[in-house]
Scaffold this motif. Sequence first.
Motif, PDB file in Angstrom:
ATOM      1  N   SER A 179     -13.042   4.467  17.730  1.00  0.00           N
ATOM      2  CA  SER A 179     -14.317   3.789  18.003  1.00  0.00           C
ATOM      3  C   SER A 179     -14.119   2.409  18.613  1.00  0.00           C
ATOM      4  O   SER A 179     -15.063   1.798  19.113  1.00  0.00           O
ATOM      5  CB  SER A 179     -15.115   3.663  16.706  1.00  0.00           C
ATOM      6  OG  SER A 179     -14.482   2.745  15.813  1.00  0.00           O
ATOM      7  N   GLY A 180     -12.880   1.884  18.534  1.00  0.00           N
ATOM      8  CA  GLY A 180     -12.613   0.549  19.056  1.00  0.00           C
ATOM      9  C   GLY A 180     -12.951  -0.562  18.081  1.00  0.00           C
ATOM     10  O   GLY A 180     -13.086  -1.724  18.485  1.00  0.00           O
ATOM     11  N   ASP A 181     -13.069  -0.220  16.789  1.00  0.00           N
ATOM     12  CA  ASP A 181     -13.350  -1.233  15.768  1.00  0.00           C
ATOM     13  C   ASP A 181     -12.042  -1.944  15.418  1.00  0.00           C
ATOM     14  O   ASP A 181     -11.355  -1.586  14.464  1.00  0.00           O
ATOM     15  CB  ASP A 181     -13.963  -0.567  14.533  1.00  0.00           C
ATOM     16  CG  ASP A 181     -14.454  -1.582  13.506  1.00  0.00           C
ATOM     17  OD1 ASP A 181     -14.060  -2.759  13.605  1.00  0.00           O
ATOM     18  OD2 ASP A 181     -15.206  -1.183  12.595  1.00  0.00           O
ATOM     19  N   MET A 182     -11.706  -2.954  16.197  1.00  0.00           N
ATOM     20  CA  MET A 182     -10.434  -3.637  16.043  1.00  0.00           C
ATOM     21  C   MET A 182     -10.359  -4.463  14.755  1.00  0.00           C
ATOM     22  O   MET A 182      -9.277  -4.660  14.207  1.00  0.00           O
ATOM     23  CB  MET A 182     -10.161  -4.538  17.250  1.00  0.00           C
ATOM     24  CG  MET A 182      -9.933  -3.783  18.547  1.00  0.00           C
ATOM     25  SD  MET A 182      -8.442  -2.734  18.493  1.00  0.00           S
ATOM     26  CE  MET A 182      -9.185  -1.097  18.482  1.00  0.00           C
ATOM     27  N   THR A 183     -11.521  -4.905  14.267  1.00  0.00           N
ATOM     28  CA  THR A 183     -11.527  -5.653  13.011  1.00  0.00           C
ATOM     29  C   THR A 183     -11.093  -4.740  11.865  1.00  0.00           C
ATOM     30  O   THR A 183     -10.245  -5.104  11.041  1.00  0.00           O
ATOM     31  CB  THR A 183     -12.924  -6.228  12.723  1.00  0.00           C
ATOM     32  OG1 THR A 183     -13.293  -7.092  13.793  1.00  0.00           O
ATOM     33  CG2 THR A 183     -12.928  -7.002  11.417  1.00  0.00           C
ATOM     34  N   GLY A 204      -7.341  -3.764  12.377  1.00  0.00           N
ATOM     35  CA  GLY A 204      -6.434  -4.860  12.057  1.00  0.00           C
ATOM     36  C   GLY A 204      -6.288  -5.078  10.568  1.00  0.00           C
ATOM     37  O   GLY A 204      -5.212  -5.463  10.083  1.00  0.00           O
ATOM     38  N   ALA A 205      -7.362  -4.822   9.812  1.00  0.00           N
ATOM     39  CA  ALA A 205      -7.317  -5.005   8.360  1.00  0.00           C
ATOM     40  C   ALA A 205      -6.386  -4.014   7.685  1.00  0.00           C
ATOM     41  O   ALA A 205      -5.959  -4.241   6.551  1.00  0.00           O
ATOM     42  CB  ALA A 205      -8.724  -4.880   7.781  1.00  0.00           C
ATOM     43  N   MET A 206      -6.048  -2.916   8.381  1.00  0.00           N
ATOM     44  CA  MET A 206      -5.165  -1.896   7.794  1.00  0.00           C
ATOM     45  C   MET A 206      -3.699  -2.139   8.103  1.00  0.00           C
ATOM     46  O   MET A 206      -2.824  -1.553   7.466  1.00  0.00           O
ATOM     47  CB  MET A 206      -5.527  -0.502   8.345  1.00  0.00           C
ATOM     48  CG  MET A 206      -6.919  -0.045   8.057  1.00  0.00           C
ATOM     49  SD  MET A 206      -7.173   1.624   8.746  1.00  0.00           S
ATOM     50  CE  MET A 206      -8.886   1.489   9.218  1.00  0.00           C
ATOM     51  N   LEU A 207      -3.398  -2.989   9.082  1.00  0.00           N
ATOM     52  CA  LEU A 207      -2.031  -3.111   9.585  1.00  0.00           C
ATOM     53  C   LEU A 207      -1.263  -4.232   8.895  1.00  0.00           C
ATOM     54  O   LEU A 207      -1.789  -5.328   8.685  1.00  0.00           O
ATOM     55  CB  LEU A 207      -2.039  -3.380  11.089  1.00  0.00           C
ATOM     56  CG  LEU A 207      -2.750  -2.360  11.986  1.00  0.00           C
ATOM     57  CD1 LEU A 207      -2.584  -2.762  13.447  1.00  0.00           C
ATOM     58  CD2 LEU A 207      -2.235  -0.943  11.747  1.00  0.00           C
TER      59      LEU A 207
END
Length: 286
Positions: A182-186, A189-192
Motif C-alpha cells: 500500500s506504500g504505508d512507509m510509516t 518503518g515501524a517494523m524494521l
Amino acid sequence: MAQGTHGDAAESFDPLRPRLIRVAYRMLGSVADAEDVVQEAFIRWMGADREAVREPEAFLRRAVTRLCLDQLKSARRNRETYIGPWLPDPVVDEGEEEEDVTLPLMLALERLSPLERAAFLLHDVFGVGFEEIAATVERDPAACRQLAARARAHVREARPRYRVERQRGLEIAGAFFAASRSGDMTALGAMLAQDVSLHSDGGGKRPAAIVPVLGFGQVMQVHKALAVLFGKYGSTLVRVGLINGLPGFVTREADGELQTTALDIEDGCVTGIYVMRNPDKLRHLH
C-alpha cells in the motif's frame, strides 16, 4: 526388473521418502536436486540385496548423503558464477510443526565444507550417531565429532535465540505485506530493525538487487520505489505461511510469476528480508 521386485522396493522405500528428502534438501538447498538424489537412492535400493540390509533407513540415509556430497562439488562451482545473492529454494509450510533449519541457518551452512555440513545436519538436526556418520563419510568417529563441533561454532550465530511465536510471526508477515504494497512507509518503518538487511534472488532471470541491501535507510528507499511499482502494476497475496521456517508470504507479481518473502524477526522487529524471484526455484510451488 520384475514388477514384483519393484513393488517390494517401493513398499519399503516410500514411507522413508519424506525424511530422505528432508536430509537431501537441507544438504543441497534445492528441491529439484533433492528429489533427484532421493530418486537415485531408490534406484540403488531396487538393485540392492534388501534382505541383507538390517536398517533400511540408515542404509538409504547413507546413500542420500553420499550422493549429496558428490552433488555439492559441482554446486559450489555453479555458485561462483551465480548472478546476485544465492538463496535456497523456498519451502512453504502451512502445518504447525516448527522448522529446525531456518533460512538464515541454511545460508550459514553454505559457508561450511561439505563434510562439516553433513556431520552437523546428520548429528545436530537429525540425531544420527557418530558411528553411522563415520561410516557414511568414511572418516573415524573422532574426526566426525570434530567436523560437527567446527560446524556448530560457525553456525551458532545463525540459530534463532528468541524464536518468534508462530502466530505473532504470521501477523507481522501479513502486516508487512499490507504496508509494503500500500506504500504505508510509516507502518513499514515501524517494523524494521535499524540493521535490517534485504536479500533478493533473481538468478539473472528476473529483476533483483545484485548485492544485499543493508541498513534501515537503504531498505526503506528500496521499498519506497517498490511501492510505486506495486501501486501501478499490482501484487496479489497468495498465502501467508512459514517459508523455510520463517514467517512470510507468497505473492503473484505483475509479470504473472510467483514470489516468496521470508522475514527474520527478533524482538518483534524484522532484521532480515529474503525475497525469492528466480522462477526456476519457484517452479515446485505451482
